[in-house]
Scaffold this active site. Sequence first.
Site, PDB file in Angstrom:
ATOM      1  N   GLU A 105      -4.918  -8.812   0.820  1.00 20.71           N
ATOM      2  CA  GLU A 105      -5.523  -8.458   2.111  1.00 20.71           C
ATOM      3  C   GLU A 105      -7.009  -8.243   1.911  1.00 20.71           C
ATOM      4  O   GLU A 105      -7.437  -7.653   0.915  1.00 20.71           O
ATOM      5  CB  GLU A 105      -4.963  -7.151   2.713  1.00 20.71           C
ATOM      6  CG  GLU A 105      -3.641  -7.259   3.371  1.00 20.71           C
ATOM      7  CD  GLU A 105      -3.179  -5.946   4.017  1.00 20.71           C
ATOM      8  OE1 GLU A 105      -4.020  -5.166   4.502  1.00 20.71           O
ATOM      9  OE2 GLU A 105      -1.961  -5.704   4.014  1.00 20.71           O
ATOM     10  N   GLU A 124       0.814  -1.216   0.000  1.00 15.20           N
ATOM     11  CA  GLU A 124       0.000   0.000   0.000  1.00 15.20           C
ATOM     12  C   GLU A 124       0.851   1.271   0.000  1.00 15.20           C
ATOM     13  O   GLU A 124       0.771   2.080   0.942  1.00 15.20           O
ATOM     14  CB  GLU A 124      -0.948   0.017   1.205  1.00 15.20           C
ATOM     15  CG  GLU A 124      -1.894  -1.168   1.256  1.00 15.20           C
ATOM     16  CD  GLU A 124      -2.992  -1.011   2.321  1.00 15.20           C
ATOM     17  OE1 GLU A 124      -2.902  -0.092   3.136  1.00 15.20           O
ATOM     18  OE2 GLU A 124      -3.921  -1.830   2.323  1.00 15.20           O
TER      19      GLU A 124
HETATM   20  C1  BGP Z   1      -4.098  -2.166   5.625  1.00 15.65           C
HETATM   21  C2  BGP Z   1      -2.667  -2.348   6.049  1.00 15.65           C
HETATM   22  C3  BGP Z   1      -2.483  -3.226   7.226  1.00 15.65           C
HETATM   23  C4  BGP Z   1      -3.592  -3.242   8.238  1.00 15.65           C
HETATM   24  C5  BGP Z   1      -4.975  -3.155   7.618  1.00 15.65           C
HETATM   25  C6  BGP Z   1      -6.089  -2.870   8.581  1.00 15.65           C
HETATM   26  O1  BGP Z   1      -4.267  -0.897   5.080  1.00 15.65           O
HETATM   27  O2  BGP Z   1      -1.866  -2.883   5.005  1.00 15.65           O
HETATM   28  O3  BGP Z   1      -1.230  -2.917   7.782  1.00 15.65           O
HETATM   29  O4  BGP Z   1      -3.352  -2.438   9.291  1.00 15.65           O
HETATM   30  O5  BGP Z   1      -5.050  -2.190   6.610  1.00 15.65           O
HETATM   31  O6  BGP Z   1      -6.314  -1.504   8.741  1.00 15.65           O
HETATM   32  P1  BGP Z   1      -6.213  -0.721  10.098  1.00 15.65           P
HETATM   33  O7  BGP Z   1      -5.051  -1.282  10.815  1.00 15.65           O
HETATM   34  O8  BGP Z   1      -6.009   0.693   9.744  1.00 15.65           O
HETATM   35  O9  BGP Z   1      -7.517  -0.953  10.795  1.00 15.65           O
END
Ligand code: BGP
Length: 461
Positions: free
Chosen positions: A364, A166
Amino acid sequence: MQYQFPETFWWGSASSAPQTEGDSLSFGKSATIWDHWFQQQPGRFHQQVGPAQTSGFYQHWRDDIALLKQLNHNSFRTSISWARLIPDGTGAVNPQAVSFYNQIIDELLAQGITPFINLFHFDMPLVLQEQGGWENLEVVAAYARYADTCFQLFGDRVKHWFTFNEPIVPVEGGYLYDFHYPNVVDFRRAATVAYHTMLAHAQAVQHYRQRQQGGEIGIILNLTPSYPRSAHPADVKAANVADLMFNRSFLDPALRGSYPEELVALLKRHGQLPACQPGDAELLATGVVDLLGINYYQPRRIKCRDSLVNPESPFMPEWFFDHYEMPGRKMNPYRGWEIYAPGIYDILTRLRESYGNPRCFISENGMGVENEERFAHNGQIADDYRIDFVREHLQWVHRGLAEGSNCLGYHMWTFIDNWSWCNAYKNRYGFVQLDLASQRRSIKKSGEWFARTARENGFSG
Ligand code: BGP
């Protein structure tokens, strides 16, 4: 079985070094921007829990890999911490880090789990941020050397590499919207960071290919389909700008080796274009990936702006659109994200129709929920909502596959409840519950469901 997936489908989950390793300032590791920011402004982090308090993968890696095995993973992504491997960012390799990552890779392979390794997950070493981070081309060169060092050290066994996870998030968080360090609000600097990140990506890809290690290299992008409120030309135009800014700004260089002309023209018109060096275009063209990771959480709903822009406000993507709250949308209220499973299919379809159907996989997808203990039943978190979430998304992936999409797998975010940046441990995402104080691990109901689905390579209904 109603939803059968290809024999070779990748079933697994994703994680990252900064969110799981812990020991963030020991065993030779230097500080990242997260360690520093937490020290400066602990109040920015939920319940003031910082990057040192994680699921402790640095200590518990063997048990955690045994759990991955129990969940029937055939593949697993994590990242290497640049600040652990090369503590001063540019110089000597830390031997403790080399043994740590060797152990992880070897144990994954011994358990029949293919390691997917990412090189950068929002975790700029502080010493390099102090030199300007991605704004400084010397940091870009340092990243390329770091990447090459990783290929040299681990590339005999790791065959699936990713340059960035990302890459737009540090741009948005650090240089536009104030949710990552260094909390700058300046579009042109943000555009420079984005541009330099893709130069760094292309250099790493070149290094990887020069080594001819027989594997593949890709990038992981969070793709958020832009849906206009209506078919009115003003809404459609607004959604197109959001798409250019948030999707195509990374997707086009990653898959086509160049930026969309429309985006370049827009930024030029507003004096926001980053400086280019001779040879950049040729370099970018070499960065076309072998494999695209798709992170999908939510759609982006857009309408045209209702008001004029304050001419004194900083230039922002939102100068061209407003966010649209669609009535009746299904929300994950804990994270504040809309849940829209068909979006995953729309991404695959677009890649197939407009980008030559690249090799890709869902890298993801997931659902963060607060206070999950309230769902405990006979000592296990009965997270049926997560099972429904995954099942529904997989159904749409399956439809994409049936129509010919080249989607090779599905990785969930994430394996075990982990530290989520400023949200720390507020929302839990794991297949495995973590008791932070005791570090006890317990498989949730969704973990059992996923293990069965992976074993049977699909599910019914
Ligand atoms: C994505 C990232 C992760 C993870 C996930 C969940 O954007 O790659 O690292 O954190 O989101 O989001 P958040 O942690 O902001 O709730």
